[in-house]
Enzyme design. Sequence first.
Site, PDB file in Angstrom:
ATOM      1  N   TYR A   8       0.855  -1.185   0.000  1.00  0.00           N
ATOM      2  CA  TYR A   8       0.000   0.000   0.000  1.00  0.00           C
ATOM      3  C   TYR A   8       0.888   1.232   0.000  1.00  0.00           C
ATOM      4  CZ  TYR A   8      -3.413   3.467   1.586  1.00  0.00           C
ATOM      5  OH  TYR A   8      -4.222   4.568   1.697  1.00  0.00           O
TER       6      TYR A   8
ATOM      7  N   ASP B 136       9.680   2.614  -0.939  1.00  0.00           N
ATOM      8  CA  ASP B 136       8.685   3.270  -0.089  1.00  0.00           C
ATOM      9  C   ASP B 136       9.031   2.941   1.360  1.00  0.00           C
ATOM     10  OD1 ASP B 136       6.546   4.102   1.409  1.00  0.00           O
ATOM     11  OD2 ASP B 136       5.011   3.138   0.180  1.00  0.00           O
TER      12      ASP B 136
ATOM     13  N   LYS C  53       5.553   9.345   8.440  1.00  0.00           N
ATOM     14  CA  LYS C  53       5.380   8.771   9.777  1.00  0.00           C
ATOM     15  C   LYS C  53       6.424   9.270  10.779  1.00  0.00           C
ATOM     16  CE  LYS C  53       2.672   4.784   8.264  1.00  0.00           C
ATOM     17  NZ  LYS C  53       1.371   5.135   8.843  1.00  0.00           N
TER      18      LYS C  53
END
Length: 427
Positions: A141, A236, A264
Amino acid sequence: MSNESIFNESKKYMPGGVNSPVRAYRNMGMNPPVIKRGKGVIITDEDGKEYIDFVLAWGPLILGHCNDGVVKAIKETSENALAFGAPTKLELEMAQFLCETMPNVEMVRMVNSGTEATMSAIKLARGYTKRDKIIKFAGCYHGHFDGFLVEAGSGVLTEGIPGSLGVPEESVKNTLIGVYNDENQVRELFKNYGKEIAAVIIEPVAGNMGVVKAQEKFIKKLRMYCDRFGALLIFDEVMSGFRVSFTGAQSLFDVKPDLVTYAKIMGGGLPCGAYGGRKEVMEHLSPLGGVYQAGTMSGNPIVMAAGLATLRQLYDHPEYYNHIENVGKKLEDGINKIKEKYNFPVTINRAGGMFTIFFKDGEVTSYDQVKECDEERFKRYFTHMINSGFNIAPSQYEASFLSTTHNITHVFKFLKAFEEFIKKEVE
């Protein structure tokens, strides 16, 4: 107001009562706790119930909730700056820090989320290569950008959505689906489309089909094919960056990506993201090049202050990662001992401070294997754990996280509750 009354009232004003689908606990058959405060590893809901937190805001809070240094940086910065939409010294300090400490990052662009970082990296790759197609992997994702919402794992899989309504076919026609850790299948994709492929994007440690680490030989093959056909390799690291090690998953492989995305942890708990890489590629961004990307809040001073306060603590204290690794190893070993004791079909995958407990026998190295998990058993496990005072992700397809504030006592309590659940399952 109670958890229940707040959540029911929220449904009147927000779709499903939430601002991100997985928070609704829809598939778990219960209402979510409404969180009021957090400190260290403990969060407290509006009913006053405490939980040992293994979600940590879905990964960012590696130093625990409301770390004193991060809170101090936010307070001090907010006295003089909220937002300017103009250059600041803080964004220079963040960019300089990332370029000096992260391998393969020569220039960087700040954004406001992981989704912005990954979609912008893809746009840059397309602009640089003058090609349209990308390869993403089933179960990975990369945010809710249209071109990524195919076989996307995470919340999409949890909600049973085969992609997403609202995504036109033409938005995904240039997205090729790779099979994670299957080098033969990727070779066929390059054989058929090689000169059309702008980039390969991958979570080198996947966290959105649960924690699944890429095999080193597989990553090396990706690098080889990208070099051979002139495509860019994008890591990623929105989730794994600064978590599986300070320098992220890059340090786990003898492979250099062309671009890397972060979010994050680098925001210290505030909305943040970044993408960076080789100077030759990054200079194709406007105002130097023809690839346009912009954002009013990009490089926001308060976010930069919180992020720097987090990253500098991690950089100055490498022992923090030793602590997280030791705690994680205790948890992993404990799960495996319980598995053997009860001959129970469960598998734990862990990379540093990321882990997932899969309810199935055998190894889990691909999306197809993840989909073999017993989801009904996971729901019973989730209910047992949250009722026992543990905040874990409400999905078989998500990662759990450890922080510097977790300790052996927290792990023993987790293992005790986990064994109590297994006992109920085998009775």
